[in-house]
Design a protein around this motif. Structure first.
Motif, short mmCIF file in Angstrom:
data_model
loop_
_atom_site.label_atom_id
_atom_site.label_comp_id
_atom_site.label_asym_id
_atom_site.label_seq_id
_atom_site.Cartn_x
_atom_site.Cartn_y
_atom_site.Cartn_z
N LEU A 1 0.83 -1.20 0.00
CA LEU A 1 0.00 0.00 0.00
C LEU A 1 0.87 1.25 0.00
CD1 LEU A 1 -2.75 1.37 0.18
CD2 LEU A 1 -2.65 1.11 2.67
N VAL A 2 1.86 1.28 0.88
CA VAL A 2 2.77 2.44 0.93
C VAL A 2 3.55 2.55 -0.36
CG1 VAL A 2 4.77 3.43 2.11
CG2 VAL A 2 2.94 2.37 3.44
N GLY A 3 4.03 1.41 -0.89
CA GLY A 3 4.76 1.45 -2.15
C GLY A 3 3.94 1.98 -3.30
N LEU B 1 1.32 4.06 -3.05
CA LEU B 1 1.11 5.50 -2.83
C LEU B 1 2.36 6.30 -3.19
CD1 LEU B 1 -0.87 5.42 0.54
CD2 LEU B 1 -1.78 5.84 -1.75
N LEU B 2 3.52 5.78 -2.82
CA LEU B 2 4.77 6.46 -3.19
C LEU B 2 4.95 6.49 -4.70
CD1 LEU B 2 7.26 5.06 -0.51
CD2 LEU B 2 6.22 7.33 -0.57
N ALA B 3 4.63 5.38 -5.36
CA ALA B 3 4.77 5.33 -6.82
C ALA B 3 3.86 6.33 -7.50
CB ALA B 3 4.48 3.91 -7.32
N LEU B 4 2.62 6.44 -7.02
CA LEU B 4 1.69 7.42 -7.58
C LEU B 4 2.19 8.83 -7.36
CD1 LEU B 4 -1.70 5.80 -6.48
CD2 LEU B 4 -0.80 5.93 -8.81
N GLY B 5 2.82 9.05 -6.20
CA GLY B 5 3.32 10.39 -5.90
C GLY B 5 4.50 10.78 -6.77
N PHE C 1 6.09 -0.80 -8.81
CA PHE C 1 4.82 -0.17 -9.19
C PHE C 1 5.06 0.98 -10.16
CE2 PHE C 1 2.77 -1.84 -5.16
CZ PHE C 1 1.84 -2.61 -5.82
N LEU C 2 6.13 1.70 -9.97
CA LEU C 2 6.44 2.83 -10.86
C LEU C 2 6.70 2.34 -12.28
CD1 LEU C 2 6.91 5.88 -10.99
CD2 LEU C 2 9.31 5.46 -10.43
N ALA C 3 7.38 1.21 -12.40
CA ALA C 3 7.60 0.64 -13.73
C ALA C 3 6.27 0.27 -14.37
CB ALA C 3 8.50 -0.59 -13.62
N GLY C 4 5.35 -0.26 -13.57
CA GLY C 4 4.02 -0.58 -14.10
C GLY C 4 3.25 0.65 -14.50
N LEU C 5 3.35 1.71 -13.70
CA LEU C 5 2.64 2.96 -14.03
C LEU C 5 3.14 3.57 -15.33
CD1 LEU C 5 2.44 4.65 -10.50
CD2 LEU C 5 0.52 3.79 -11.86
N GLN C 6 4.42 3.46 -15.57
CA GLN C 6 4.98 4.05 -16.78
C GLN C 6 4.65 3.25 -18.03
OE1 GLN C 6 9.14 4.53 -15.82
NE2 GLN C 6 8.78 6.45 -14.70
N ASP C 7 4.12 2.04 -17.84
CA ASP C 7 3.69 1.23 -18.98
C ASP C 7 2.22 1.47 -19.32
OD1 ASP C 7 6.09 0.09 -19.54
OD2 ASP C 7 5.76 -1.70 -18.30
N THR D 1 1.57 -8.53 -8.99
CA THR D 1 1.97 -9.94 -8.83
C THR D 1 3.40 -10.04 -8.31
OG1 THR D 1 0.49 -10.68 -10.60
CG2 THR D 1 2.34 -12.11 -10.05
N VAL D 2 4.31 -9.30 -8.92
CA VAL D 2 5.72 -9.34 -8.51
C VAL D 2 5.87 -8.85 -7.08
CG1 VAL D 2 8.00 -8.39 -8.96
CG2 VAL D 2 6.55 -9.06 -10.86
N ASN D 3 5.23 -7.75 -6.75
CA ASN D 3 5.36 -7.19 -5.40
C ASN D 3 4.79 -8.10 -4.34
OD1 ASN D 3 6.82 -4.77 -5.39
ND2 ASN D 3 5.11 -3.62 -6.24
N LEU D 4 3.61 -8.66 -4.59
CA LEU D 4 3.01 -9.55 -3.59
C LEU D 4 3.84 -10.81 -3.40
CD1 LEU D 4 -0.83 -9.30 -4.37
CD2 LEU D 4 0.45 -8.25 -2.50
#
Length: 305
Positions: free
Chosen positions: A95-97, A99-103, A188-194, A227-230
């Protein structure tokens, strides 16, 4: 006769071909892998059914070690502690990861610096992090977290964070989340950029708000990153050792014991290597089972998304 003479040189060339079969190059790596990984793993499975003390001879005891494990109050409590720690770490860290990625994915000037700052704890040794947080959790009223709480007028919240059995486990979880939330952020940031910007723009044109765009556009496309993070956070939580051992040594009492700390103490403190390998085998099988079930579910979710 001429045709036969023309064939012979070709045959000689094939016989003199110095090409080495490809599998020959794999042999050294396979030999090292077998010596370092396969042999100890097989030996560990065998020792799990013995009373080996680490040196000398041993005798087979069948399932006695596993029977002891199931009736050992400390081991049973460590299983519960391991599961609680894992659930807390997986939920809060991701969850924190996220939120940080979105930020840091937003168009702000300091996003590169923030990414480095948030990711930095992940490359620090877990033992160093544990000793750092032992100071943060200093029970003295004027030091660490207690000192900060007192300075901002929240002195009533000061606690003995690592000395109170009801708080120790959650204090360790907070320590782990602080260290690895930045790691989850990067994934998560890598996923957001895709996520294709055209989809976001189309949703915005259709009148979707920020939350709706995230829920119906961004979140489904983050399935592979999730999936990777979990998977990583679950496996890390189930085999957690360094931070617990360095910060609390499983204490106070047995309030923060995990299966990994029980395994270590049974082997290197009490000399019960046979029993400790039985604990290790149970831990390995449990991690494998949870990982396979989780992977199957998450992969199905990726396809659905």
């Amino acid at each position: 006769m001429k045709r036969a003479a023309a064939v012979k040189p070709a045959v000689r060339l094939r016989r003199r071909d110095p090409t080495v079969p490809p599998w020959v190059f794999v042999l050294p790596a396979l030999a090292v892998y077998a010596l370092v990984v396969l042999y100890p793993s097989v030996a560990g499975v065998v020792y799990a059914f013995t009373d080996w003390s680490g040196i000398g001879s041993f005798s087979f005891v069948g399932l006695a070690n596993f029977h002891t494990l199931l009736h050992d109050d400390r081991a049973v409590q460590s299983i519960g502690n391991t599961l609680l720690l894992t659930v807390a770490i997986v939920v809060v860290q991701n969850l924190v990861g996220l939120l940080l990625a979105l930020g840091v994915n937003a168009n702000i000037r300091s996003r590169t610096l923030l990414r480095v700052v948030f990711f930095a704890p992940a490359v620090v040794s877990p033992v160093m992090v544990a000793f750092l947080w032992k100071y943060v959790y200093n029970p003295d009223s004027g030091a660490g977290l207690n000192g900060v709480l007192g300075a901002v007028g929240l002195g009533g919240l000061r606690q003995d964070w690592l000395g109170d059995p009801s708080l120790t486990l959650w204090s360790v979880a907070a320590m782990v989340v602080w260290q690895y939330a930045g790691y989850s952020m990067v994934i998560f940031l890598a996923g957001l950029q895709d996520v294709p910007p055209e989809l976001q723009e189309a949703a915005r044109i259709d009148g979707a708000g920020t939350w709706q765009r995230f829920r119906y556009v961004t979140w489904p496309l983050l399935a592979p990153a999730l999936t990777v993070n979990l998977m990583l956070s679950t496996i890390g939580g189930l085999k957690l050792f360094d931070q617990v051992y360095a910060a609390t040594d499983g204490g106070p009492g047995t309030s923060s014991e995990t299966l990994s700390t029980v395994l270590y103490k049974e082997a290197f403190v009490y000399g019960k290597f046979g029993y400790s390998t039985a604990v290790a085998l149970v831990l390995a099988l449990f991690v494998a089972a949870v990982s396979l079930v989780q992977l199957h579910y998450l992969r199905a979710r990726e396809v659905a998304a």
